[in-house]
Design a protein around this motif. Structure first.
Motif, PDB file in Angstrom:
ATOM      1  N   TYR A 261     -15.652  53.148  -7.040  1.00  0.00           N
ATOM      2  CA  TYR A 261     -15.520  53.166  -8.502  1.00  0.00           C
ATOM      3  C   TYR A 261     -16.654  52.383  -9.156  1.00  0.00           C
ATOM      4  O   TYR A 261     -17.168  52.773 -10.199  1.00  0.00           O
ATOM      5  CB  TYR A 261     -14.167  52.585  -8.935  1.00  0.00           C
ATOM      6  N   MET A 262     -17.051  51.265  -8.556  1.00  0.00           N
ATOM      7  CA  MET A 262     -18.143  50.468  -9.118  1.00  0.00           C
ATOM      8  C   MET A 262     -19.473  51.210  -9.050  1.00  0.00           C
ATOM      9  O   MET A 262     -20.277  51.148  -9.973  1.00  0.00           O
ATOM     10  CB  MET A 262     -18.255  49.125  -8.379  1.00  0.00           C
ATOM     11  N   ALA A 263     -19.714  51.900  -7.946  1.00  0.00           N
ATOM     12  CA  ALA A 263     -21.007  52.552  -7.763  1.00  0.00           C
ATOM     13  C   ALA A 263     -21.123  53.856  -8.550  1.00  0.00           C
ATOM     14  O   ALA A 263     -22.164  54.141  -9.141  1.00  0.00           O
ATOM     15  CB  ALA A 263     -21.244  52.824  -6.279  1.00  0.00           C
TER      16      ALA A 263
ATOM     17  N   THR B 242     -23.326  52.256  -0.734  1.00  0.00           N
ATOM     18  CA  THR B 242     -21.880  52.363  -0.947  1.00  0.00           C
ATOM     19  C   THR B 242     -21.277  53.425  -0.042  1.00  0.00           C
ATOM     20  O   THR B 242     -20.177  53.247   0.471  1.00  0.00           O
ATOM     21  CB  THR B 242     -21.583  52.678  -2.425  1.00  0.00           C
TER      22      THR B 242
ATOM     23  N   SER C 110     -26.539  52.352 -17.572  1.00  0.00           N
ATOM     24  CA  SER C 110     -26.840  51.503 -16.424  1.00  0.00           C
ATOM     25  C   SER C 110     -28.236  51.801 -15.892  1.00  0.00           C
ATOM     26  O   SER C 110     -28.736  52.916 -16.023  1.00  0.00           O
ATOM     27  CB  SER C 110     -25.807  51.709 -15.327  1.00  0.00           C
TER      28      SER C 110
ATOM     29  N   ALA D 287     -10.136  47.107 -15.641  1.00  0.00           N
ATOM     30  CA  ALA D 287     -11.460  47.662 -15.935  1.00  0.00           C
ATOM     31  C   ALA D 287     -11.429  48.568 -17.165  1.00  0.00           C
ATOM     32  O   ALA D 287     -12.337  48.533 -17.990  1.00  0.00           O
ATOM     33  CB  ALA D 287     -11.982  48.438 -14.729  1.00  0.00           C
TER      34      ALA D 287
ATOM     35  N   SER E 177     -13.394  47.979 -20.711  1.00  0.00           N
ATOM     36  CA  SER E 177     -14.336  48.946 -21.273  1.00  0.00           C
ATOM     37  C   SER E 177     -13.876  49.418 -22.648  1.00  0.00           C
ATOM     38  O   SER E 177     -14.687  49.655 -23.529  1.00  0.00           O
ATOM     39  CB  SER E 177     -14.518  50.136 -20.338  1.00  0.00           C
TER      40      SER E 177
ATOM     41  N   MET F  13     -21.209  53.147 -17.905  1.00  0.00           N
ATOM     42  CA  MET F  13     -22.092  53.514 -16.826  1.00  0.00           C
ATOM     43  C   MET F  13     -23.243  54.366 -17.323  1.00  0.00           C
ATOM     44  O   MET F  13     -24.178  54.589 -16.596  1.00  0.00           O
ATOM     45  CB  MET F  13     -21.258  54.305 -15.842  1.00  0.00           C
TER      46      MET F  13
ATOM     47  N   VAL G  79     -12.503  50.636  -4.597  1.00  0.00           N
ATOM     48  CA  VAL G  79     -13.048  49.877  -5.724  1.00  0.00           C
ATOM     49  C   VAL G  79     -14.576  49.887  -5.672  1.00  0.00           C
ATOM     50  O   VAL G  79     -15.242  50.019  -6.707  1.00  0.00           O
ATOM     51  CB  VAL G  79     -12.498  48.438  -5.740  1.00  0.00           C
ATOM     52  N   LEU G  80     -15.134  49.777  -4.488  1.00  0.00           N
ATOM     53  CA  LEU G  80     -16.590  49.843  -4.342  1.00  0.00           C
ATOM     54  C   LEU G  80     -17.120  51.194  -4.807  1.00  0.00           C
ATOM     55  O   LEU G  80     -18.147  51.262  -5.498  1.00  0.00           O
ATOM     56  CB  LEU G  80     -16.979  49.583  -2.884  1.00  0.00           C
TER      57      LEU G  80
END
Length: 157
Positions: free
Chosen positions: A54-56, A14, A4, A139, A143, A1, A51-52
């Motif tokens: 964690y993604m953001a 989010t 990113s 995930a 990584s 991240m 999960v959203l």
């Protein structure tokens, strides 16, 4: 991240989407014994919201805000479900029998309290724990393998 691009829009939306998902999953959880819904679909909704996040925001940030061990959450959910379903033996009823009563809750009023809700709570916690354990394990493995290859494609011959 760390590398990113600027994802301000994703992070901002989010917050709203996760709030709506969590609210809807709580609604599905509580409506489960009288209409479609329950612990399973409520747990999936909560897992999707987490999960959203964690993604953001990344694994480290969300783990600092929510320091939850999802394996322990899974075991707690299974234990609640087993104890609730076996609790019917204490009252001389068949396995997984349910009962209910009405209680008065201050500021809310008369409310139904059912043992099916406790069983659904066990299912809810189990589903959230299992879903996030699986997704976060995949995930983290990905990584870790990306860090070990140092940018090289591991599938090339």
């Amino acid at each position: 991240m760390e590398n990113s691009p600027n994802n301000l829009i994703f992070k901002t939306t989010t917050v709203l989407i996760s709030f709506l998902l969590l609210g809807f999953s709580v609604y599905l959880f509580f409506s489960g014994h009288n209409s479609p819904g329950g612990g399973f679909i409520g747990g999936l909704g909560t897992a999707a919201a987490l999960v959203l996040m964690y993604m953001a925001y990344g694994f480290k940030t969300v783990s600092n805000v929510l320091p939850i061990n999802y394996r322990i959450l899974t075991m707690t959910g299974v234990l609640i479900a087993i104890l609730t379903s076996a609790g019917s033996f204490v009252f001389g009823q068949p396995f997984l029998s349910q009962t209910f009563t009405y209680v008065h809750v201050p500021l809310i009023g008369k409310m139904e309290l059912a043992t099916a809700t406790l069983f659904d709570l066990g299912v809810y916690l189990t589903v959230v724990g299992i879903a996030l354990t699986i997704i976060l394990s995949i995930a983290q493995d990905r990584s870790t393998s990306e860090e070990n290859t140092s940018g090289q494609d591991t599938y090339s011959r």
